[in-house]
Design an enzyme around this catalytic site. Structure first.
Site, mmCIF file in Angstrom:
data_model
loop_
_atom_site.group_PDB
_atom_site.id
_atom_site.type_symbol
_atom_site.label_atom_id
_atom_site.label_comp_id
_atom_site.label_asym_id
_atom_site.label_seq_id
_atom_site.Cartn_x
_atom_site.Cartn_y
_atom_site.Cartn_z
ATOM 1 N N LYS A 115 1.093 -1.065 -0.005
ATOM 2 C CA LYS A 115 -0.111 0.038 -0.041
ATOM 3 C C LYS A 115 1.008 1.220 0.093
ATOM 4 O O LYS A 115 0.426 2.104 -0.649
ATOM 5 C CB LYS A 115 -0.906 -0.021 1.201
ATOM 6 C CG LYS A 115 -2.102 -1.086 1.037
ATOM 7 C CD LYS A 115 -3.456 -0.391 0.251
ATOM 8 C CE LYS A 115 -4.155 -1.320 -0.635
ATOM 9 N NZ LYS A 115 -5.031 -2.090 0.491
ATOM 10 N N LYS A 195 -6.886 -12.230 -11.368
ATOM 11 C CA LYS A 195 -7.796 -12.465 -10.323
ATOM 12 C C LYS A 195 -9.045 -11.411 -10.872
ATOM 13 O O LYS A 195 -9.002 -10.302 -11.132
ATOM 14 C CB LYS A 195 -7.377 -12.321 -8.922
ATOM 15 C CG LYS A 195 -8.442 -12.553 -8.090
ATOM 16 C CD LYS A 195 -7.722 -12.490 -6.344
ATOM 17 C CE LYS A 195 -8.709 -12.587 -5.430
ATOM 18 N NZ LYS A 195 -8.247 -12.554 -4.069
ATOM 19 N N LYS A 198 -13.405 -5.903 -9.359
ATOM 20 C CA LYS A 198 -13.943 -4.964 -10.038
ATOM 21 C C LYS A 198 -13.350 -4.062 -10.585
ATOM 22 O O LYS A 198 -13.649 -3.226 -11.528
ATOM 23 C CB LYS A 198 -15.142 -4.459 -8.709
ATOM 24 C CG LYS A 198 -16.077 -3.128 -9.197
ATOM 25 C CD LYS A 198 -16.720 -3.067 -7.840
ATOM 26 C CE LYS A 198 -17.299 -1.483 -8.068
ATOM 27 N NZ LYS A 198 -18.580 -1.643 -7.135
#
Ligand code: TRP
Length: 331
Positions: A115, A195, A198
């Site tokens: 992150k 994978k 969205k």
């Protein structure tokens, strides 16, 4: 007595068939054997969303997600379904656990390091504390099992370490939560490579119409070595075949042979898949439609879930505060 399961998922809005096959179906089946608590972790979502723009879809995403959960068979009569921020005791436990969690443990977490690279302009304090908040989610309810995907194993290992440390410092308080890995293989998206997600827009929403579903499946990539219909296919490396297997392993057992011998082309194979997916999801979609017309009921489910979760949470907080000598005693 039934053992307790806890799992959380970030409010990502409408769920897709990857979420369904990879997590939601498993949540549903665990209800038969365990006392399940499932939480939409909206506070965790704030570690990556920022400002008015960032948070503007949060409520809608929570709503879409709970509709999908209920339509898929999560049952508020069996399980506790709630939204994380509606049981604020979790933030209290997070603060208390932060006093016993060494900084080094958190800085080593792989998702934290990722992150930091992905959002260098928003390396907030909450991001570092993400696993402490996740640990708080789980142990606030003294859950023994946590259904998660493999990507969450480092977080769960850390949760166990935090528990061991707390228990050794203040006395046995929490069980060590154990992962319950989902059996389902990873669902690859319509791009055939990554994978299903969205964000990558390679997904099929549970709530999509039958037409949208068919349209999206028709645009999907298949076995790249198969250029013409007469070329033999390789089902083992074909994304579409894996979806056939995930949805209708019995009905579609002839497909690999027919694909290898080029008896069936990719277009027909995809049409079959669209039919299977639509048939399998039809009852869910109908329930979802019905639920969407009863917003007050859905709202009540979440309020009731929060109330039941909070009753458990309050007891744990009381116990933790007592252990940490934060409860005033009349002398
Ligand atoms: N970190 C999890 C994820 O990104 C979400 C999560 C938050 C969670 N709290 C949890 C999962 C507690 C299991 C248990 O998917």
């Amino acid at each position: 007595m039934k053992k307790r399961v806890f799992s959380g998922a970030r409010p990502t809005g409408r769920q897709h068939i990857g979420n369904y096959l990879g997590a939601i179906q498993n949540y549903v089946s665990l209800q038969a054997e365990y006392e399940c608590i499932y939480c939409i972790v909206d506070i965790h979502a704030l570690t990556t969303l920022q400002g008015v723009e960032g948070v503007k879809n949060l409520q809608q995403n929570v709503r879409e997600m709970i509709l999908d959960w209920l339509a898929a068979g999560l049952d508020p009569k069996k399980s506790i379904l709630f939204v994380q921020s509606e049981v604020p005791e979790v933030t209290e436990l997070h603060t208390l656990l932060s006093m016993t969690t060494p900084l080094g443990w958190l800085m080593r977490v792989p998702t934290f390091k990722e992150k930091v690279k992905m959002q260098p302009d928003n390396v907030n304090y909450g991001l570092l504390g993400y696993p402490v908040l996740m640990t708080s989610d789980i142990i606030l309810y003294k859950a023994e099992f946590v259904p998660v995907g493999e990507d969450q194993l480092p977080h769960l290992e850390l949760a166990r370490e935090i528990v061991r440390r707390f228990n050794s410092l203040y006395g046995d308080t929490f069980p060590e939560p154990k992962p319950k890995l989902t059996q389902a293989p990873m669902i690859v998206g319509l791009d055939g490579v990554q994978k299903m997600s969205k964000q990558l827009n390679n997904h099929i929403e549970l709530a999509a119409t039958a037409e949208e579903t068919a349209q999206r499946i028709m645009t999907a990539y298949t076995d790249p070595t198969r250029q013409r219909k007469s070329d033999p296919g390789h089902p083992e490396t074909c994304n579409i075949f894996h979806l056939h297997e995930a949805f209708e392993p019995m009905k579609t057992k002839d497909i690999p042979a027919h694909c290898r011998s080029a008896q069936i082309g990719c277009v027909d194979c995809k049409k079959l898949l669209a039919q299977e997916v639509n048939a399998a999801l039809a009852p869910l979609r109908e329930r979802r439609h019905e639920l969407a017309s009863r917003p007050a009921y859905v709202s009540d489910v979440l309020s009731d879930g929060a109330r039941r979760a909070q009753a458990i949470a309050r007891e744990t907080i009381r116990e933790v505060k007592d252990r940490m000598n934060l409860i005033r005693k009349d002398t």
